[in-house]
Enzyme design. Structure first.
Site, PDB file in Angstrom:
ATOM      1  N   LEU A   1       0.824  -1.205   0.000  1.00 36.28           N
ATOM      2  CA  LEU A   1       0.000   0.000   0.000  1.00 36.28           C
ATOM      3  C   LEU A   1       0.855   1.252   0.000  1.00 36.28           C
ATOM      4  CD1 LEU A   1      -2.671  -1.026   2.643  1.00 36.28           C
ATOM      5  CD2 LEU A   1      -2.815  -1.180   0.178  1.00 36.28           C
TER       6      LEU A   1
ATOM      7  N   GLU B   1       5.113   2.793   1.193  1.00 43.45           N
ATOM      8  CA  GLU B   1       6.316   2.546   1.966  1.00 43.45           C
ATOM      9  C   GLU B   1       6.976   3.848   2.352  1.00 43.45           C
ATOM     10  OE1 GLU B   1       9.925   1.078  -0.083  1.00 43.45           O
ATOM     11  OE2 GLU B   1       8.532   0.741  -1.717  1.00 43.45           O
TER      12      GLU B   1
ATOM     13  N   PHE C   1       9.245   4.795   7.924  1.00 40.95           N
ATOM     14  CA  PHE C   1       8.635   4.076   9.038  1.00 40.95           C
ATOM     15  C   PHE C   1       8.562   2.601   8.729  1.00 40.95           C
ATOM     16  CE2 PHE C   1       6.133   4.276  12.842  1.00 40.95           C
ATOM     17  CZ  PHE C   1       5.376   3.138  12.795  1.00 40.95           C
TER      18      PHE C   1
ATOM     19  N   ASP D   1      -3.598  14.270  18.213  1.00 40.59           N
ATOM     20  CA  ASP D   1      -3.213  14.491  16.822  1.00 40.59           C
ATOM     21  C   ASP D   1      -4.427  14.322  15.922  1.00 40.59           C
ATOM     22  OD1 ASP D   1      -1.620  15.215  14.781  1.00 40.59           O
ATOM     23  OD2 ASP D   1      -0.580  13.307  14.577  1.00 40.59           O
TER      24      ASP D   1
END
Lengths: 585, 300
Positions: free
Chosen positions: A55, A57, A60, A179
């Protein structure tokens, strides 16, 4: 498996209503939910999953779509990279996992389990760990950027209700998300919205909000280095340390406005600019609308602001008085009076026509992920060139951006059948984000938008969907400096202030005692080379957003800009960069 | 949008299953059951001592000990012959402190462990009596830069291994605060404390702390409310505070059998610790892998 250990006893936290709702199917304390399965054992193996597609990259780690061999469920798997980590397993990851394992609500992204990939020659090589969550098709930010997607008012109401339910549950469970933003809200094709990304969340030590009483008061200090700037409430910008759950409600308000406008409503370029934008919209602070504001430390030392009147009803005049009323409650400058999630759900807005849609009635949108995009690129190549000077980057209707202020948007509800075609159509403008890996992308994710049309020279024909200055996403706040754990300075400090031109946090914090909230050690030994790379990356990521609107022609120019001005283009959560630093090493 | 049958866990802990209690990796690796219990005890003791030296609050130390026990649980858990108890103890404490609000640097943690594991440390001496005790020798626990780096690598690697083995369940709910709430509910903890009520509270918490060392792994088999009730019951009997004559534990969802089992379990801790003291007078309990190998070999 992890489903097993996370099914604990039937107790609820503080007997709060949101939590107690879900105790219907109480599991016994002594046996697993199925009566025999162990409720406490290690992580599952990666071989339990069939990897389907990547999906996205980034630094992380990669995010994969995968299917569980055990349950057949489609999941997203986020890799936690364990580089040569100075402090061991990333603390944000442990905390996020810990919180997610404790939470259970239909509007909170569920951590299904942790999966381990055992590498050969175990011992020296570290295992790779994945966080397994349900697969969600979009994130709200990506969906809003998708020109082919038009939110109807019933749909927005539906999302808002789910968002508020989730926030109410979080707050009742005494957790601050810290957040809140569109990119952290995941949406699937069943119309379900879920709050994700608990990397900045923390337990809230003060009483949870009660109906009719706003956000209440906090008694202890928390760190102010939280919340992505565009969603940061005025009290945080003015450095209130004893903040409350009301900080999340401000973010909810921002998202609410964003759903109508199609873009973030307060896109400050600096913290100071952000607070000016806020006061432009909500009026300048005085003792009446924001009691005690003048006693706060101020924003970057600035404590006086020109007199302004609220332009809220003007800005959102097309959305109607009921909308403005709710938004005004959510964006109240006075954090004590800002509406809490419990009360917001009771707002007349949700009971007036057009009534909220049910999740199942919301049309489906075509999913899109990084690697899918190649497919779209090919499709795109067959399309006619974009009209010169036209609204390239918008949907076929051309009103993606302006649509938000279009009155025909009001109450416009497309029955499901009307949109069914989207799934089969060759959609040139798929949603851009899948909502899993957003912040963690490295430069590889740059080309997320539709490909450039073959055809006319792009530089003039492609315009950003909104004025370019509005496109520069803000830099994230500095990583926490001089974190104070229980009053002691834990690790060395890093003079990073120049990045934001912000006075360094007072060492030892205001209270200087163990009541000071901190979340992360800073990382002292970063070298400048790292930082530059980081910033360049950040800039490019940011460019990604522009690319998504088809603004490919500006790429060269943008690159240059990034070079000059590496720090100003990305709406990044406060901690992410630190993570990035961590993960790179 | 019906909520799934998932539970919020802030008042409960994941518990060990019967299978997990009946077999363990260590036993499969040839560690006799009695030695395993001793190792668990030594690990808990080591963690407690290190936590005290690091001046961590008991809350963090207790959580670290529970995580230490969780790690060595069951056939899928860790084995004492593969992951040394000193490493697991250090990593449990390091990780628990890290996610709390009193994180410790790797260096502090490793310094403390170097001290505690040195041949002349108090932990290596007979547990009681001052006779024949050597003074700790500073040179024996000095951590050179090289050994620090090596120890740090082990620490961080062990941390990952622990997280995997415990399935990232770092949440540990302790019975201590539950017990205090129950004492208040029972009306034996007046707002202005008396000598007796203070003694009762202190004794209750002492039982809960002692239970961390129980060979029965009480923290892994019972939920916090049950532990709290049993500790209160036992403490009230010892301090001679009168509790309601009715079956008050029922109010806290603890049945008589559970209470009886736990009271015996808590009560037996003292004897167990005494026997451990006597068992390890000649040699100290094996804290490192090498020591353990020797011990296992000696037993044949």
């Amino acid at each position: 498996m992890a489903s097993t250990p996370s099914r604990f006893g039937g107790q609820t936290l503080n007997g709060n209503p949101a939590a107690s709702k879900r105790t219907a199917g109480q599991a016994s304390l002594e046996v697993g939910p199925d009566g025999k399965k162990p409720r406490f054992h290690g992580c599952s193996k990666i071989s339990n999953y069939i990897m389907m597609s990547k999906l996205g990259e980034g630094t992380f780690g990669e995010v994969h779509k995968a299917e569980s061999r055990v349950t057949g469920q489609i999941v997203a798997m986020k890799k936690i990279l364990m580089h040569n980590e100075k402090d061991g397993f990333p603390i944000t990851a442990i905390r996020e996992i810990k919180l997610l394992k404790m939470l259970s609500h239909p509007n909170i992204l569920k951590l299904e389990e942790m999966a381990i990939e055992r590498t050969k020659g175990e011992g020296r090589k570290k295992a790779i760990m994945y966080m397994v969550t349900p697969y969600m098709d979009h994130d709200l930010s990506g969906l809003l950027e998708n020109p082919s997607v038009h939110f109807t008012e019933p749909q927005i109401k539906c999302y808002m209700i789910q968002l508020l339910e989730g926030v109410a549950y979080l707050h009742a469970s005494k957790i601050l998300h810290r957040d809140m933003k569109a990119a952290n809200l995941l949406i699937n094709n069943h119309g379900i919205l879920q709050i994700a990304d608990f990397g900045l969340a923390r337990p809230y030590d003060d009483p949870p909000p009660q109906g009719g009483k706003g956000g209440g008061e906090a008694t202890r200090d928390y760190t102010t280095l939280v919340v992505t700037r565009w969603y940061r409430p005025p009290e945080l910008l003015l450095t209130l340390r004893k903040y409350t759950s009301a900080i999340d409600m401000w973010g909810v308000g921002c998202v609410f406005g964003e759903m109508f406008k199609g873009r973030p409503i307060l896109q400050g370029s600096t913290d100071l600019n952000q607070i000016h934008l806020i006061f432009d919209l909500m009026g300048s602070p005085n003792e009446e609308n924001m009691p005690g504001w003048s006693t706060l430390l101020g924003c970057e030392g600035v404590k006086s602001f020109p007199q302004r009147k609220s332009t809220l009803s003007q800005t959102f005049r097309e959305q109607g008085p009921s909308f403005v009323s709710l938004l005004g409650e959510l964006l109240k400058l006075d954090w004590r009076k800002r509406v809490n999630a419990i009360d917001a759900l009771e707002h007349p807005y949700f009971k007036s026509s057009p009534l909220p849609a049910k999740p199942g009635e919301i049309p489906q949108f075509q999913e899109s992920h990084e690697l899918d995009r190649k497919k779209f690129r090919e499709q795109k190549a067959n399309l006619p060139p974009a009209p010169a000077g036209g609204t390239v980057g918008m949907g076929p209707d051309g009103d993606f951006i302006n649509g938000a202020s279009n009155s025909n948007h009001h109450g416009q509800y497309r029955p499901r059948g009307g949109l069914g075609g989207y799934l089969n159509d060759q959609q040139p403008y798929p949603p851009r984000h899948n909502g899993y890996e957003f912040r963690q992308h490295g430069p590889q994710r740059e080309f997320r938008g539709p490909p450039p049309p073959p055809g006319p020279p792009p530089s003039q024909s492609r315009r950003p969907a909104w004025p370019p200055e509005a496109n520069g996403l803000p830099p994230r706040p500095p990583p926490p400096i001089n974190p104070v754990w229980g009053g002691q300075v834990h690790r060395g400090s890093v003079p990073r202030d120049e990045i934001r031109g912000r006075p360094p946090p007072r060492e030892g914090g205001v209270a200087g005692g163990p009541r000071v909230d901190t979340y992360i050690p800073s990382y002292a030994n970063r070298d400048d080379g790292h930082r530059d790379r980081d910033d360049g990356r950040r800039g490019r990521e940011d460019g990604q957003r522009r690319d998504e609107r088809g603004d490919r022609g500006r790429q060269g120019e943008r690159r240059e800009q990034e070079h000059r001005d590496p720090g100003r283009r990305r709406s990044r959560s406060p901690e992410r960069d630190r993570n990035r630093e961590l993960y790179r090493r | 949008m019906e909520p799934e049958a998932e539970q919020f866990s802030s008042l409960s802990n994941p518990l060990a299953t019967v299978d997990q209690l009946s077999t363990s990796s260590s036993q499969l690796d040839g560690v006799p059951a009695d030695l395993e219990s001793s190792l668990r005890f030594a690990g808990a003791q080591l963690t407690q001592a290190a936590g005290i030296l690091l001046r961590l609050p008991q809350e963090i130390i207790a959580q670290a000990i529970v995580i230490f026990h969780r790690f060595y649980l069951g056939s899928e858990g860790g084995s004492f012959r593969i992951n040394a108890l000193k490493d697991v103890s250090a990593a449990s404490l390091y990780m628990t402190a890290k996610i709390s609000f009193l994180p410790q640097s790797t260096r502090s943690v490793l310094n403390v462990y170097a001290y505690l594991l040195s041949p002349t440390s108090p932990l290596r001496q007979p547990l009681e009596g001052t006779a024949g005790k050597e003074k700790p020798d500073a040179e024996s626990y000095c951590l050179s830069e090289g050994s620090y780096q090596a120890a740090r690598a082990t620490l961080l690697q062990t941390e990952s291994i622990i997280l995997r083995a415990i399935s990232f369940i770092t949440q540990v709910t302790l019975p201590h605060h539950v017990a205090l709430t129950y004492l208040q509910t029972l009306g034996v903890l007046p707002p202005s404390p008396t000598e007796k009520s203070s003694a009762l509270a202190a004794r209750t918490l002492a039982h809960l702390n002692t239970a961390l060392f129980s060979p029965q792994l009480l923290y892994l088999t019972h939920q916090p409310p049950a532990l709290a009730v049993a500790a209160i019951y036992l403490a009230a009997r010892e301090v001679e505070v009168k509790l309601p004559s009715t079956e008050w534990w029922e109010v806290f969802d603890v049945d008589r059998e559970t209470l009886g089992f736990l009271v015996v379990g808590l009560g037996s801790c003292e004897g167990w610790i005494q026997s451990e003291k006597e068992k390890w007078t000649e040699t100290s309990c094996p804290l490192t892998l090498d020591e353990l190998e020797e011990d296992v070999k000696r037993r044949g």
